[in-house]
Every structure is written in C-alpha cells, then in structure tokens.
Design an enzyme around this catalytic site. Structure first.
Site, short mmCIF file in Angstrom:
data_model
loop_
_atom_site.label_atom_id
_atom_site.label_comp_id
_atom_site.label_asym_id
_atom_site.label_seq_id
_atom_site.Cartn_x
_atom_site.Cartn_y
_atom_site.Cartn_z
N ASN A 1 47.16 30.41 37.88
CA ASN A 1 48.38 30.22 38.67
C ASN A 1 49.62 30.75 37.96
O ASN A 1 50.59 31.14 38.63
CB ASN A 1 48.53 28.72 38.98
N VAL B 1 49.55 32.61 28.70
CA VAL B 1 48.44 33.46 29.14
C VAL B 1 48.52 34.88 28.58
O VAL B 1 47.61 35.68 28.79
CB VAL B 1 48.31 33.50 30.69
N SER C 1 49.35 36.71 45.97
CA SER C 1 50.55 36.70 46.80
C SER C 1 50.29 37.61 47.99
O SER C 1 49.52 38.57 47.89
CB SER C 1 51.75 37.25 46.00
N TYR D 1 56.50 43.22 40.42
CA TYR D 1 55.74 42.00 40.72
C TYR D 1 54.64 42.30 41.75
O TYR D 1 53.48 41.92 41.56
CB TYR D 1 56.70 40.93 41.26
N ALA D 2 55.02 43.00 42.82
CA ALA D 2 54.05 43.29 43.88
C ALA D 2 52.90 44.13 43.34
O ALA D 2 51.72 43.89 43.68
CB ALA D 2 54.75 43.99 45.04
N SER E 1 51.77 44.18 40.30
CA SER E 1 50.92 43.34 39.45
C SER E 1 50.05 42.42 40.29
O SER E 1 48.90 42.13 39.93
CB SER E 1 51.77 42.52 38.47
N1 NAP Z 1 56.79 30.77 45.06
C1 NAP Z 1 56.30 31.68 45.87
O1 NAP Z 1 56.88 31.98 46.94
C2 NAP Z 1 55.02 32.39 45.54
C3 NAP Z 1 54.50 33.26 46.52
C4 NAP Z 1 53.33 33.94 46.23
C5 NAP Z 1 52.67 33.72 45.03
N2 NAP Z 1 53.22 32.87 44.11
C6 NAP Z 1 52.51 32.73 42.85
O2 NAP Z 1 52.26 31.37 42.56
C7 NAP Z 1 52.20 31.19 41.16
C8 NAP Z 1 53.11 30.03 40.77
O3 NAP Z 1 54.43 30.41 41.12
P1 NAP Z 1 55.59 29.36 41.36
O4 NAP Z 1 56.21 29.71 42.65
O5 NAP Z 1 55.12 27.98 41.12
O6 NAP Z 1 56.59 29.86 40.21
P2 NAP Z 1 57.46 29.08 39.13
O7 NAP Z 1 57.98 27.82 39.69
O8 NAP Z 1 58.39 30.12 38.64
O9 NAP Z 1 56.38 28.71 37.99
C9 NAP Z 1 55.77 29.71 37.27
C10 NAP Z 1 54.84 29.05 36.28
O10 NAP Z 1 54.16 30.07 35.54
C11 NAP Z 1 54.35 29.78 34.16
N3 NAP Z 1 54.31 30.98 33.34
C12 NAP Z 1 55.08 32.09 33.37
N4 NAP Z 1 54.75 32.95 32.40
C13 NAP Z 1 53.71 32.37 31.72
C14 NAP Z 1 52.92 32.74 30.62
N5 NAP Z 1 53.11 33.89 29.96
N6 NAP Z 1 51.95 31.89 30.20
C15 NAP Z 1 51.73 30.72 30.83
N7 NAP Z 1 52.47 30.29 31.86
C16 NAP Z 1 53.43 31.11 32.32
C17 NAP Z 1 55.70 29.11 34.09
O11 NAP Z 1 55.83 28.44 32.84
P3 NAP Z 1 57.29 28.27 32.11
O12 NAP Z 1 57.90 27.04 32.71
O13 NAP Z 1 56.94 28.13 30.69
O14 NAP Z 1 58.08 29.51 32.41
C18 NAP Z 1 55.60 28.18 35.28
O15 NAP Z 1 54.82 27.05 34.96
C19 NAP Z 1 52.61 32.52 40.53
O16 NAP Z 1 51.47 33.26 40.13
C20 NAP Z 1 53.30 33.22 41.67
O17 NAP Z 1 53.27 34.63 41.54
C21 NAP Z 1 54.36 32.19 44.33
#
Ligand code: NAP
Length: 241
Positions: free
Chosen positions: A77, A55, A126, A139-140, A142
């Site tokens: 996402n 992205v 988030s 992060y917060a 962003s």
């Molecule tokens: N987990 C939580 O507690 C939580 C809470 C609030 C919000 N969120 C939000 O939910 C979303 C998903 O998070 P998650 O918990 O599933 O995290 P995750 O398991 O770390 O997965 C992050 C995903 O984003 C992808 N990504 C990172 N940088 C990217 C880039 N430049 N281009 C395309 N893809 C990219 C990663 O791909 P790679 O495998 O290639 O790195 C991975 O598929 C995020 O936006 C996160 O901020 C998560």
C-alpha cells in the site's frame, strides 16, 4: 480467503488507506497485523506488530521478512504522489523507487512465506495506471508499471498457489489528495471494499464509486481478455518441442 484468523502485513500503515486497512483487518478478526511504517508506531490493539519498513530500504525489507514466521496476506500500500510535469528525470525515479521497486522488493522478500501459506498479494495501484492525470504523470507512470508488475506476478505465481490482486483505487480522502477539490471516497470505505475484494477473490478490485464505474467495462473488455490469453502461456503445461 477470509481475513479472520489470518496474518496480514500492510505497508504504509500509519495514515490514509494503510491505517484504515489495519483497522479493517482487525475488525474482521485478523490474528496478527504487521504494520509497516517509516516512523515508530504505537497501536492499542495487541494483535498489531509494528514493523520498521521503508519500502526503498533493502536492509529494512530483509530484516522485516526475517522477523516474521508466517504471512497470509501482503498488502503493498505504501506510495508517494508528487506534482511534476515530466521535465525532471529525478521525479520519475523517485516515484518508481517507491511505487514500483518498493512493491517489487517487498513482494520478493515475503514470497517464500506467501508461497508456504498459499497466500495473497494485494497491490494498491490506482485508476491512473489505466488513465493518467496529467498533473502527476510520474506517479501515473509508476502506477501503470506497478499494475503491469501485478498482472505478470499473477500469471507467474498462480502455479505456486499465490493469488495476486490489484486495487484500481480512485480518489480517496487522504493526505495524498488534499489539494484536489473532487468527490472522494473515505479511506474506511475503501479499506472495506479492498478486503471484500480479497475475501471474494476478485482479480482487480475497484473499491470506490469512481473506480467502480469502470469495473464492468474493464472486466469484460478486450484488454482483460488479452491479459488472460497471455497468462495462459505461462500457466499451461509446457508442450514438447
Ligand atoms: N488517495 C487516493 O486518492 C489514492 C488513489 C489511488 C491510489 N492510492 C494509493 O493508495 C496508497 C495509499 O495512499 P494514501 O492515499 O493512503 O496516501 P497517504 O495518506 O499519503 O499515505 C501514504 C503512505 O505511504 C507511506 N510511504 C510513503 N513512502 C514510503 C516508503 N518509502 N516506505 C514506506 N512507506 C512509505 C507513507 O508513510 P509516511 O507517513 O512515512 O510518509 C504513508 O503511510 C498509495 O499507494 C496510493 O498511491 C491512493
């Protein structure tokens, strides 16, 4: 907006919440799911089309948008969360590049398709958009910016028939929260709640027990009322000078 029969694009689709969103969209009968990833992806379901989609890469975003004929639901996402203490500008820029400008760039590229389908944009933000966790302040920041972007897009695109929804996600059990010993929701339950929120047309989706605990106060609060009042300036018919 029912998921059944729809075309859905999920960024960051190879693991965590993104992977669960792909599975959930398929189980709800999506006709086509575009899975945006940085690495090649193989998926057993023939309805899944992998998309090479970093992205932060403008050329990849453009190529992905050109490869798709129609789209009903875009789920922004993809995200990163790294520890920092705001002492390095680079950390802030890194988070903004993915979490804010990535969301912005992908949204702009797919907007013509979403306008054509009267579609939906879902931004996985988030709860930290509202209250930062001081171990991940960049992060917060962003996510606060991405949430504000979501609110403005919601107002600006309403007149074009495109709905823009925010997901105020709380702690979810993925790689992102691996180091935190706190109660976490499963990515599967969060994905279900996100698509429930899409199907029910909730402006702001609170997809887990922690975030759900603030949903009523947010929806009925003064800040939400102010968002609606401000949005009305855009959505109202222009008045003669
Ligand atoms: N987990 C939580 O507690 C939580 C809470 C609030 C919000 N969120 C939000 O939910 C979303 C998903 O998070 P998650 O918990 O599933 O995290 P995750 O398991 O770390 O997965 C992050 C995903 O984003 C992808 N990504 C990172 N940088 C990217 C880039 N430049 N281009 C395309 N893809 C990219 C990663 O791909 P790679 O495998 O290639 O790195 C991975 O598929 C995020 O936006 C996160 O901020 C998560």
């Amino acid at each position: 907006m029912k998921i059944e029969g729809k075309t859905v694009l999920v960024t960051g689709a190879n693991r965590g919440i993104g992977q669960a969103l792909v599975t959930e969209a398929l189980s709800r009968g999506a006709a086509r799911v575009y899975a945006g990833t940085r690495q090649p992806l193989a998926h057993p379901d023939a309805r899944v089309t992998p998309l090479n989609l970093d992205v932060t890469d403008a050329a990849q975003i453009r190529a992905a948008a050109e490869s798709i004929e129609s789209l009903d639901i875009l789920v922004n996402n993809a995200g990163i969360a790294l520890y920092d203490d705001l002492s390095e500008r680079a950390a802030l820029e890194q988070h903004l590049a993915v979490n804010l400008f990535g969301t912005y760039g992908v949204t702009q590229a797919f907007l013509p398709l979403l306008t054509g389908s009267q579609g939906v944009i879902v931004n996985n933000v988030s709860t930290m958009a509202l209250a930062p966790f001081p171990f991940t302040p960049a992060y917060a920041i962003s996510k606060a910016a991405a949430f504000n972007l979501t609110q403005s897009l919601r107002a600006l695109l309403a007149g074009r028939g495109v709905r823009v929804q925010a997901v105020l996600t709380g702690p979810t059990d993925t790689d992102m929260t691996r180091g935190f010993d706190i109660p976490k929701a499963s990515p599967e339950s969060v994905a279900r709640a996100i698509f429930d929120g899409v199907e029910n047309g909730e402006e702001d989706i609170f997809p887990d027990p922690m975030s759900a605990s603030i949903a009523d106060s947010w929806r009925n609060g003064a800040v939400k009322a102010m968002e609606r009042e401000n949005a009305a300036f855009v959505t109202a018919e222009p008045t003669a000078a």
